[in-house]
Motif scaffolding. Structure first.
Motif, PDB file in Angstrom:
ATOM      1  N   ASP A 142       0.686  11.201  10.630  1.00 22.62           N
ATOM      2  CA  ASP A 142      -0.457  10.289  10.628  1.00 22.62           C
ATOM      3  C   ASP A 142      -0.162   9.061   9.777  1.00 22.62           C
ATOM      4  O   ASP A 142      -0.585   7.947  10.099  1.00 22.62           O
ATOM      5  CB  ASP A 142      -1.708  10.994  10.095  1.00 22.62           C
ATOM      6  CG  ASP A 142      -2.248  12.038  11.067  1.00 22.62           C
ATOM      7  OD1 ASP A 142      -1.875  11.988  12.253  1.00 22.62           O
ATOM      8  OD2 ASP A 142      -3.024  12.901  10.629  1.00 22.62           O
ATOM      9  N   GLY A 143       0.579   9.275   8.676  1.00 22.00           N
ATOM     10  CA  GLY A 143       0.948   8.171   7.802  1.00 22.00           C
ATOM     11  C   GLY A 143       1.842   7.163   8.498  1.00 22.00           C
ATOM     12  O   GLY A 143       1.769   5.961   8.236  1.00 22.00           O
ATOM     13  N   GLU A 144       2.684   7.647   9.413  1.00 21.21           N
ATOM     14  CA  GLU A 144       3.561   6.744  10.174  1.00 21.21           C
ATOM     15  C   GLU A 144       2.733   5.777  11.014  1.00 21.21           C
ATOM     16  O   GLU A 144       3.011   4.568  11.067  1.00 21.21           O
ATOM     17  CB  GLU A 144       4.488   7.553  11.076  1.00 21.21           C
ATOM     18  CG  GLU A 144       5.458   6.706  11.885  1.00 21.21           C
ATOM     19  CD  GLU A 144       6.363   7.536  12.782  1.00 21.21           C
ATOM     20  OE1 GLU A 144       7.016   6.952  13.651  1.00 21.21           O
ATOM     21  OE2 GLU A 144       6.394   8.775  12.611  1.00 21.21           O
ATOM     22  N   LEU A 145       1.694   6.299  11.663  1.00 17.10           N
ATOM     23  CA  LEU A 145       0.797   5.459  12.457  1.00 17.10           C
ATOM     24  C   LEU A 145       0.065   4.460  11.561  1.00 17.10           C
ATOM     25  O   LEU A 145      -0.025   3.265  11.876  1.00 17.10           O
ATOM     26  CB  LEU A 145      -0.204   6.334  13.208  1.00 17.10           C
ATOM     27  CG  LEU A 145      -1.330   5.608  13.966  1.00 17.10           C
ATOM     28  CD1 LEU A 145      -0.748   4.674  15.015  1.00 17.10           C
ATOM     29  CD2 LEU A 145      -2.270   6.621  14.605  1.00 17.10           C
ATOM     30  N   LEU A 146      -0.434   4.943  10.421  1.00 20.24           N
ATOM     31  CA  LEU A 146      -1.172   4.073   9.507  1.00 20.24           C
ATOM     32  C   LEU A 146      -0.270   2.988   8.926  1.00 20.24           C
ATOM     33  O   LEU A 146      -0.677   1.828   8.805  1.00 20.24           O
ATOM     34  CB  LEU A 146      -1.794   4.911   8.384  1.00 20.24           C
ATOM     35  CG  LEU A 146      -2.620   4.152   7.345  1.00 20.24           C
ATOM     36  CD1 LEU A 146      -3.759   3.391   8.016  1.00 20.24           C
ATOM     37  CD2 LEU A 146      -3.162   5.114   6.295  1.00 20.24           C
ATOM     38  N   ALA A 147       0.978   3.357   8.581  1.00 17.59           N
ATOM     39  CA  ALA A 147       1.915   2.382   8.020  1.00 17.59           C
ATOM     40  C   ALA A 147       2.201   1.277   9.036  1.00 17.59           C
ATOM     41  O   ALA A 147       2.226   0.091   8.685  1.00 17.59           O
ATOM     42  CB  ALA A 147       3.209   3.080   7.604  1.00 17.59           C
ATOM     43  N   ALA A 158       4.734   1.381   1.005  1.00 17.71           N
ATOM     44  CA  ALA A 158       5.664   2.274   0.314  1.00 17.71           C
ATOM     45  C   ALA A 158       5.266   3.681   0.720  1.00 17.71           C
ATOM     46  O   ALA A 158       4.122   4.090   0.521  1.00 17.71           O
ATOM     47  CB  ALA A 158       5.577   2.091  -1.204  1.00 17.71           C
ATOM     48  N   ARG A 159       6.191   4.438   1.303  1.00 16.11           N
ATOM     49  CA  ARG A 159       5.872   5.757   1.840  1.00 16.11           C
ATOM     50  C   ARG A 159       6.027   6.823   0.766  1.00 16.11           C
ATOM     51  O   ARG A 159       7.049   6.913   0.087  1.00 16.11           O
ATOM     52  CB  ARG A 159       6.781   6.085   3.026  1.00 16.11           C
ATOM     53  CG  ARG A 159       6.730   5.075   4.159  1.00 16.11           C
ATOM     54  CD  ARG A 159       5.344   4.982   4.800  1.00 16.11           C
ATOM     55  NE  ARG A 159       4.911   6.253   5.340  1.00 16.11           N
ATOM     56  CZ  ARG A 159       5.266   6.715   6.530  1.00 16.11           C
ATOM     57  NH1 ARG A 159       6.097   6.018   7.296  1.00 16.11           N
ATOM     58  NH2 ARG A 159       4.802   7.865   6.961  1.00 16.11           N
ATOM     59  N   GLY A 160       5.015   7.650   0.622  1.00 18.78           N
ATOM     60  CA  GLY A 160       5.052   8.749  -0.339  1.00 18.78           C
ATOM     61  C   GLY A 160       3.674   9.336  -0.508  1.00 18.78           C
ATOM     62  O   GLY A 160       2.672   8.736  -0.128  1.00 18.78           O
ATOM     63  N   ALA A 174       0.832  -1.205   0.000  1.00 18.76           N
ATOM     64  CA  ALA A 174       0.000   0.000   0.000  1.00 18.76           C
ATOM     65  C   ALA A 174       0.864   1.252   0.000  1.00 18.76           C
ATOM     66  O   ALA A 174       1.951   1.264   0.588  1.00 18.76           O
ATOM     67  CB  ALA A 174      -0.925   0.008   1.216  1.00 18.76           C
ATOM     68  N   VAL A 175       0.384   2.295  -0.657  1.00 19.37           N
ATOM     69  CA  VAL A 175       1.046   3.598  -0.622  1.00 19.37           C
ATOM     70  C   VAL A 175       0.518   4.375   0.575  1.00 19.37           C
ATOM     71  O   VAL A 175      -0.689   4.601   0.701  1.00 19.37           O
ATOM     72  CB  VAL A 175       0.783   4.389  -1.921  1.00 19.37           C
ATOM     73  CG1 VAL A 175       1.448   5.759  -1.844  1.00 19.37           C
ATOM     74  CG2 VAL A 175       1.301   3.634  -3.132  1.00 19.37           C
ATOM     75  N   ILE A 176       1.428   4.758   1.470  1.00 20.93           N
ATOM     76  CA  ILE A 176       1.063   5.494   2.689  1.00 20.93           C
ATOM     77  C   ILE A 176       1.842   6.805   2.706  1.00 20.93           C
ATOM     78  O   ILE A 176       3.031   6.836   2.391  1.00 20.93           O
ATOM     79  CB  ILE A 176       1.397   4.686   3.962  1.00 20.93           C
ATOM     80  CG1 ILE A 176       0.741   3.291   3.911  1.00 20.93           C
ATOM     81  CG2 ILE A 176       0.970   5.436   5.203  1.00 20.93           C
ATOM     82  CD1 ILE A 176      -0.750   3.290   3.942  1.00 20.93           C
ATOM     83  N   SER A 177       1.180   7.887   3.082  1.00 16.42           N
ATOM     84  CA  SER A 177       1.825   9.196   3.068  1.00 16.42           C
ATOM     85  C   SER A 177       2.978   9.264   4.062  1.00 16.42           C
ATOM     86  O   SER A 177       3.063   8.479   5.008  1.00 16.42           O
ATOM     87  CB  SER A 177       0.812  10.303   3.373  1.00 16.42           C
ATOM     88  OG  SER A 177       0.525  10.347   4.746  1.00 16.42           O
TER      89      SER A 177
END
Length: 207
Positions: free
Chosen positions: A73-78, A89-91, A66-69
């Protein structure tokens, strides 16, 4: 006293697992997906950002990235997604977006993973499809699968740009998989991208 992030994320994970156990899930269109899994065909699962929360149930035997920002907040979701077995994949559209999408398309081709992309994230506009899913599908020559997750009762974060939803315990969730379809092969000009984004948006709205 500040709670260490790893401990906080672990607590959230176990709370979510307990909540998931109370939900009643129903799926439609899953047989088409399972048939493609059996053939080893990677897919681009495309959904709205506000409906992401119950997606880990729909994952089951799917191998997903999954692409996560890259936001906080993206860190928590990842962390949350990875604990449920989803690679990330962070971006985002503002930071590292193309790099993350290229990483996803390469993983799909190399490892035969399917991808999960919130097509209006990470900042909206809400329920307007951006180019990410079309880019990955074109690059990896993989079919797009529109996905909707309809929650009978949910808490909505009304101040969030996407009005993010969390299903209320003991509610039901309908996971609707749309018909898989391919985007045109080869290099796409902006007009073609716009048409494909509108096609995906129409299919999501129809589910």
């Amino acid at each position: 006293m500040k709670i260490p992030p790893k401990l906080l994320y672990s607590c959230i994970y176990w709370v979510v697992r307990a909540m998931y156990a109370t939900l009643r899930f129903r799926e439609t269109g899953r047989k088409r997906v399972d048939a493609m899994i059996a053939q080893g065909i990677p897919m681009v699962f495309s959904l709205w950002h506000d409906e992401l929360f119950p997606v880990v149930h729909a994952k089951r035997d799917l191998e997903l990235i999954a692409v996560i920002s890259q936001s906080k907040d993206g860190e928590l979701l990842a962390d949350f997604m990875e604990r449920f077995g989803v690679k990330t994949a962070r971006g985002s559209s503002s930071r590292g977006g193309v790099k993350a999408l290229l990483k996803v398309s390469k993983a799909m081709e190399r490892d035969r993973l399917s991808s999960c992309i919130t097509v209006d994230g990470p900042r909206g506009p809400r329920h307007k499809v951006k180019e990410g899913a079309v880019f990955v599908a074109n690059r990896a020559n993989a079919p797009i699968v529109p996905v909707r997750l309809h929650m009978s009762r949910s808490y909505k974060f009304k101040r969030a740009w996407d009005k993010f939803q969390i299903p209320i315990p003991f509610s039901s969730v309908h996971v609707a998989f749309g018909e898989p379809y391919y985007v045109p092969e080869g290099s796409l000009e902006k007009d073609a991208f716009d048409r494909e984004c509108q096609k995906l948006e129409d299919r999501l709205n129809a589910l």
